[in-house]
Design an enzyme around this catalytic site. Structure first.
Site, mmCIF file in Angstrom:
data_model
loop_
_atom_site.group_PDB
_atom_site.id
_atom_site.type_symbol
_atom_site.label_atom_id
_atom_site.label_comp_id
_atom_site.label_asym_id
_atom_site.label_seq_id
_atom_site.Cartn_x
_atom_site.Cartn_y
_atom_site.Cartn_z
ATOM 1 N N CYS A 19 15.969 16.939 19.849
ATOM 2 C CA CYS A 19 16.326 17.054 21.269
ATOM 3 C C CYS A 19 17.471 16.096 21.598
ATOM 4 O O CYS A 19 18.425 16.450 22.295
ATOM 5 C CB CYS A 19 15.130 16.718 22.152
ATOM 6 N N CYS A 82 33.592 6.353 63.687
ATOM 7 C CA CYS A 82 34.270 7.636 63.835
ATOM 8 C C CYS A 82 34.182 8.413 62.532
ATOM 9 O O CYS A 82 33.660 7.929 61.536
ATOM 10 C CB CYS A 82 35.742 7.433 64.225
ATOM 11 N N CYS A 85 35.542 6.769 59.443
ATOM 12 C CA CYS A 85 34.608 5.794 58.863
ATOM 13 C C CYS A 85 33.663 6.500 57.886
ATOM 14 O O CYS A 85 33.373 5.988 56.801
ATOM 15 C CB CYS A 85 33.787 5.108 59.948
ATOM 16 N N ASP A 502 32.841 -22.611 13.399
ATOM 17 C CA ASP A 502 33.773 -23.509 14.057
ATOM 18 C C ASP A 502 33.115 -24.891 14.063
ATOM 19 O O ASP A 502 31.885 -24.999 13.979
ATOM 20 C CB ASP A 502 34.016 -23.023 15.487
ATOM 21 N N ASP A 701 32.114 -21.335 19.866
ATOM 22 C CA ASP A 701 31.723 -21.444 21.274
ATOM 23 C C ASP A 701 32.885 -21.624 22.231
ATOM 24 O O ASP A 701 32.735 -21.460 23.433
ATOM 25 C CB ASP A 701 30.748 -22.608 21.465
ATOM 26 N N ASP A 705 37.917 -19.676 20.370
ATOM 27 C CA ASP A 705 37.184 -18.930 19.357
ATOM 28 C C ASP A 705 37.094 -17.441 19.666
ATOM 29 O O ASP A 705 36.657 -16.656 18.815
ATOM 30 C CB ASP A 705 35.757 -19.483 19.219
#
Length: 820
Positions: A19, A82, A85, A502, A701, A705
């Site tokens: 399905c 109105c 709007c 790092d 971080d 990086d």
């Protein structure tokens, strides 16, 4: 709707992987729709839209017999005066990708909106209108509550199963009791008679098929007529064959050859009942697969104590705005993200970061919605509400990962696409063979074989094998502080052969301190430091904070900075008190032609100790060198040792000098070092590492990086880092502890192993039992697989796969924060 965006919608009627495949192909055929992925386990479809209309999507799914779930909401809208709007309000709503229709009413000041459920809700629609200049709020909540829907599905399946069971039990006892209970056949014949018994079975079985069993026909028959049969088609065919044969035996026995006049009403009824039972068990189990998401959703309280105009009131969260002042009592759960402006306390952030130790909070610190306040009272200013909160983003990440389709699923999808037609062909071939060479009663044996093949081969287990494991695995990972932003990362991480880190803020704490100030000309160190600290105040680099902290520790007053410029990968230039300052690595001095020989020896001594040497030049002359040391995170060595134990190589990429980097690498046991690397050079360094080691993960971080995180096979962002880095990553560690790297790797491998187990079971089950159902064992044993047993086995296969996936809920972290 003409914008380019990604959406998720809920799809109904998915009962197997076949399905999902057909719904996927239907969506892919819509102009402007691409990157479609339909998840059978979650009942959701993900896709990229580029100009496609929501109505076209709904029509395509409806034509494929898998309608999208639609919802209607009424918004209270103020400010409409109105007809223009009304047009603007309706236009703002229609700009939301999944909105199908919108009608604003000036008299009642409301807007009726019909939309595809999954990617938006009433609050987001109200926000769209508010942003257009017309303040709006939901009149009635239409928020998608997955837990409630799962419970409703399970309750419906339970009711249908019980109805089927009550109707089936007399049929089963009347027919099967005659075969297993001595004297029962004679009792039936001597009382109500065989014809009356068969008639009662006919009535009850017809009720079973027409009442709780009608769902198989409602979905399966149209699919069969469109030459796209699926699971429901198999059940409908199997049950109908047994019912039709039995009905002929009852009402027109002369049509059948002598000796074949028997009824199999109990087979038709029991087939439907057992498959409904399997669906009930599936619904219950699938409800548990999403438990992690529901737990995350449940973290956010419903109200907050908000102070407005000096008065504190309890308000629903949807009425709290950014900038509101919120009061937090001891023991309360934090309602929304915010910044503490008064008070101090300890906050339990375990459900967000996975870290058990409470975190001290005071003025200026940030709070995350969903965490729990300790014994102190806090007042904080809301900085994010609704979908912008950390908790909402976490839920969004987990849901996206859970809806992903892994490469490992590709084979299952290909098999499922042709599986049902092949099964029907096998069933017909089995009937033909039995009719041609089978023993007496030929027709009976042929019927049993054909029905058993149809029933036992339903591909539910195949469709559930991968998505349920992904749902549970990513959910459990989120609970221990590891967020898989992309589901594909699960499989890619399992293939990782090397991890590159790092250094600053990743392997180290990211809060370096000044260890040495040596001047070049005998100048006052404090005077040089105050100029440098003032200039560094404009920089976001951790070394800048170390300089500021040292100046504050010495009680120095910092002058004003008149000009500042960051030089990526080198340092900074600034003007302070009329002096031109250059602060940075040795390569900055080289670039600017400033001699460093008077302090090179001091710099080398620092590098030998694994510390960074930062040069300071004033008015074009070398003034001083700063020694900067950043302490290693407590878990760094343990994580690297654990990676080595798993056969994973470890590299470090840093802008530090080769000597400094190698000193740190020796201390940590790192295999390979890439030193003196500029931000743009990290991508090249990763390419070289990938060629050397194979599939590569990068852990970082900082904002520098982000390119490397995106370029690596797997980017892992430490959650204490910048949002830019996190957005570029595939995996996010919510705490700053590197134990999360081990936990991510372990969860990936466990989840992939679980998926392989499920796929093996699903495939092996069908490969082994389809021939048995067809009757290959009959010549050897004289036994054939009953259609009832086939139905039971089919249901149990799906329950087995779900139960196996649910085992991932009990996975413990491979490493706890800060320890091995």
């Amino acid at each position: 709707m003409t914008s380019s965006t990604d959406i998720r919608i809920d799809v109904q009627g998915l009962s197997c992987a076949g399905c999902a495949g057909r719904a996927e192909r239907a969506l892919s055929g819509v102009a402007g729709v691409s990157d479609v992925s339909v998840n059978f386990a979650t009942g959701r479809a993900q896709m990229h839209l580029d100009g496609a209309e929501a109505t076209a999507i709904a029509e395509a799914l409806s034509a494929a017999n898998y309608p999208a779930r639609e919802e209607t909401v009424t918004l209270n809208v103020s400010g409409m005066t109105c007809a223009s709007c009304l047009g603007r309000v309706e236009g703002a709503l229609m700009a939301v990708p999944t909105v199908m229709s919108a009608s604003a009413n000036l008299a009642t000041e409301t807007a009726q909106v019909r939309y595809l459920a999954g990617s938006t809700d009433a609050n987001q629609l109200a926000r769209a209108v508010t942003d257009a200049g017309y303040p709006a709020r939901p009149k009635e909540s239409a928020t998608d509550d997955q837990a409630a829907r799962r419970a409703a599905e399970s309750d419906y399946a339970r009711r249908q199963t019980l109805i089927a069971a009550v109707l089936t039990l007399p049929v089963f006892l009347l027919e099967m009791g005659s075969h297993v209970i001595p004297g029962m056949a004679a009792l039936i014949a001597g009382t109500i008679g065989v014809t009356a018994s068969w008639t009662l079975q006919f009535i009850l079985t017809t009720l079973v098929l027409a009442w709780p069993g009608r769902q198989f026909y409602r979905i399966g028959v149209p699919a069969l007529l469109k030459a796209a049969p699926e699971m429901n088609s198999l059940v409908a065919l199997g049950a109908s064959a047994a019912w039709a044969y039995s009905t002929v035996a009852l009402l027109a026995p002369g049509v059948l050859p002598e000796g074949t006049r028997a009824v199999y009403f109990e087979a038709a009824a029991v087939i439907v009942t057992l498959i409904l039972l399997g669906r009930w068990l599936e619904a219950r189990a699938k409800g548990r697969t999403g438990a992690a998401i529901q737990k995350l959703i449940g973290l956010q309280p419903e109200t907050a104590r908000v102070e407005r105009k000096g008065k504190t009131t309890e308000l629903p969260l949807d009425q709290v705005a950014v900038g509101d002042l919120i009061h937090l009592r001891p023991g309360d759960r934090v309602a929304l993200d915010g910044e503490v402006i008064e008070g101090s306390s300890y906050v339990d952030e375990a459900m967000i970061t996975g870290e058990a130790d409470p975190v001290a909070k005071s003025t200026g610190d940030m709070l995350v919605g969903g965490t729990i306040n300790g014994a102190g009272a806090l007042s904080y200013r809301a900085t994010a509400v609704g979908s912008d909160t950390v908790l909402a983003r976490i839920i969004e990440m987990v849901e996206q990962a859970q809806g992903a389709k892994l490469p490992v699923q590709a084979l299952a999808d290909k098999v499922v696409r042709v599986f049902v037609p092949v099964v029907i062909a096998v069933a017909l071939a089995s009937v033909a063979v039995w009719l041609a060479v089978g023993p007496v009663p030929v027709l009976t044996h042929a019927l049993v074989a054909g029905v058993s093949v149809l029933i036992i081969a339903c591909p539910c287990a195949m469709g559930l094998a991968t998505p349920t494991s992904i749902m549970v695995g990513t959910g459990r990972a989120a609970e221990i502080g590891v967020l898989f932003r992309k589901g594909e990362a699960l499989q890619r991480l399992d293939e990782v052969r090397a991890v590159a880190f790092d250094k600053t803020g990743t392997l180290t704490i990211g809060k370096p301190g000044v260890t040495l100030i040596e001047t070049a000309t005998g100048a006052d160190p404090d005077d040089i430091l105050r100029l440098a600290a003032a200039a560094q105040g404009k920089s976001e680099h951790p070394i800048a904070r170390a300089t500021e902290d040292e100046a504050a520790r010495r009680g120095l007053d910092l002058p004003q900075v008149s000009a500042f410029d960051a030089i990526p990968g080198h340092g900074i230039s600034a003007q302070v008190e009329g002096h031109d300052l250059l602060i940075g690595a040795h390569r900055l001095m080289q670039r600017e032609g400033i001699a460093t020989r008077t302090l090179d020896h001091a710099a080398k001594t620092l590098a030998d100790k694994g510390q960074s040497a930062i040069f300071i030049a004033v008015d074009g002359q070398l003034a001083a060198v700063l020694g900067i040391a950043d302490a290693l995170k407590p878990s760094s060595r343990a994580v690297i040792d654990a990676l080595h134990a798993k056969g994973v190589k470890v590299a470090m990429i840093t802008g530090d000098s080769q000597t400094t980097a190698e000193a740190i690498a020796r201390d940590l046991g790192i295999d390979h070092v890439e030193a003196e690397v500029l931000p743009e050079g990290k991508v090249h360094a990763l390419t070289a590492l990938r060629e050397r080691f194979g599939t590569l993960a990068f852990v970082g971080d900082g904002i520098n990086d982000a390119p490397a995180l995106a370029h690596a096979d797997i980017g892992i962002a430490v959650g204490t880092g910048t949002d830019v880095a996190i957005e570029a990553a595939d995996v996010v560690l919510m705490s700053g502890d590197l134990a999360g790297v081990l936990n991510a790797l372990d969860m990936s491998r466990r989840t992939l192993r679980n998926i392989r187990q499920n796929l093996f079971w699903a495939f092996a089950y069908n490969v082994a039992l389809i021939p048995v159902a067809a009757g290959v064992l009959y010549p050897l044993t004289g036994l054939m697989l009953s259609p009832m047993l086939a139905a039971g086995a089919m249901a149990l296969s799906s329950v087995f796969v779900l139960s196996n996936a649910l085992r991932l809920r009990r996975v413990a972290p491979a490493m706890k924060g800060g320890s091995a």
